[in-house]
Design a protein around this motif. Structure first.
Motif, mmCIF file in Angstrom:
data_model
loop_
_atom_site.group_PDB
_atom_site.id
_atom_site.type_symbol
_atom_site.label_atom_id
_atom_site.label_comp_id
_atom_site.label_asym_id
_atom_site.label_seq_id
_atom_site.Cartn_x
_atom_site.Cartn_y
_atom_site.Cartn_z
ATOM 1 N N ALA A 99 -3.304 -0.183 -0.190
ATOM 2 C CA ALA A 99 -2.993 -1.619 -0.247
ATOM 3 C C ALA A 99 -2.101 -2.075 0.914
ATOM 4 O O ALA A 99 -2.437 -3.048 1.604
ATOM 5 C CB ALA A 99 -2.377 -1.978 -1.595
ATOM 6 N N HIS A 136 -5.799 -0.068 -7.357
ATOM 7 C CA HIS A 136 -4.694 -0.352 -6.431
ATOM 8 C C HIS A 136 -3.357 0.195 -6.908
ATOM 9 O O HIS A 136 -2.432 0.339 -6.118
ATOM 10 C CB HIS A 136 -4.590 -1.854 -6.154
ATOM 11 C CG HIS A 136 -3.995 -2.669 -7.258
ATOM 12 N ND1 HIS A 136 -4.697 -2.980 -8.404
ATOM 13 C CD2 HIS A 136 -2.769 -3.230 -7.389
ATOM 14 C CE1 HIS A 136 -3.936 -3.698 -9.198
ATOM 15 N NE2 HIS A 136 -2.759 -3.870 -8.600
ATOM 16 N N VAL A 145 -5.274 -8.742 0.240
ATOM 17 C CA VAL A 145 -5.599 -7.702 -0.742
ATOM 18 C C VAL A 145 -5.362 -8.235 -2.150
ATOM 19 O O VAL A 145 -4.296 -8.773 -2.434
ATOM 20 C CB VAL A 145 -4.758 -6.426 -0.524
ATOM 21 C CG1 VAL A 145 -5.123 -5.354 -1.530
ATOM 22 C CG2 VAL A 145 -4.921 -5.911 0.902
ATOM 23 N N LEU A 159 -9.396 -4.341 -4.078
ATOM 24 C CA LEU A 159 -9.087 -2.915 -4.075
ATOM 25 C C LEU A 159 -8.998 -2.443 -5.519
ATOM 26 O O LEU A 159 -8.035 -2.760 -6.225
ATOM 27 C CB LEU A 159 -7.778 -2.659 -3.333
ATOM 28 C CG LEU A 159 -7.308 -1.212 -3.226
ATOM 29 C CD1 LEU A 159 -8.310 -0.355 -2.457
ATOM 30 C CD2 LEU A 159 -5.931 -1.154 -2.567
#
Length: 127
Positions: A17, A8, A27, A5
């Motif tokens: 997230a 984030h 993640v 991600l």
């Protein structure tokens, strides 16, 4: 699924997230940290991540990743007006480069989220 991600620690990433984690995904974050201290409300749970400028991402950052959700960008109009070349370099060039790195690393899914900003990177995910 292991999801990288980007952004984030930004406005959308801090919401995305925990949603991804709650859905059972692993993640990992990637963020330059420019907006890490600009959260509204309680401090979000921060997934493990790497502090790196989007322009400096390498293939190693994508190792073992199944999907990329790309949220990282300089996203406000005043900043885009103040430094349009920098904004274009990050929002367009670095986004296209990230997509190509992901493709070359065998990442199966790449989601690019756009703010529809004048300085955005429309079409950045075209292989």
């Amino acid at each position: 699924m292991r999801v990288l991600l980007t952004g984030h620690q930004g406005y959308l990433g801090t919401v995305m997230a925990p949603v991804l984690a709650a859905a059972g995904h692993e993640v990992v974050g990637l963020d330059a940290g420019l907006f890490a201290d600009c959260v509204l409300g309680p401090a979000p749970a921060d997934p493990p991540g790497t502090r790196v400028d989007l322009r400096d991402v390498t293939a190693e950052h994508l190792a073992g990743v199944d999907a990329v959700i790309h949220l990282a960008a300089l996203s406000n109009d005043p900043l885009g007006s103040l430094a349009p070349e920098l904004t274009y370099d990050i929002n367009h060039h670095a986004s296209v480069r990230l997509a190509r790195l992901a493709r070359d690393a065998g990442v199966q899914r790449f989601l690019y989220a756009s703010t529809c900003s004048v300085y955005g990177a429309a079409g950045a995910t075209s292989w």
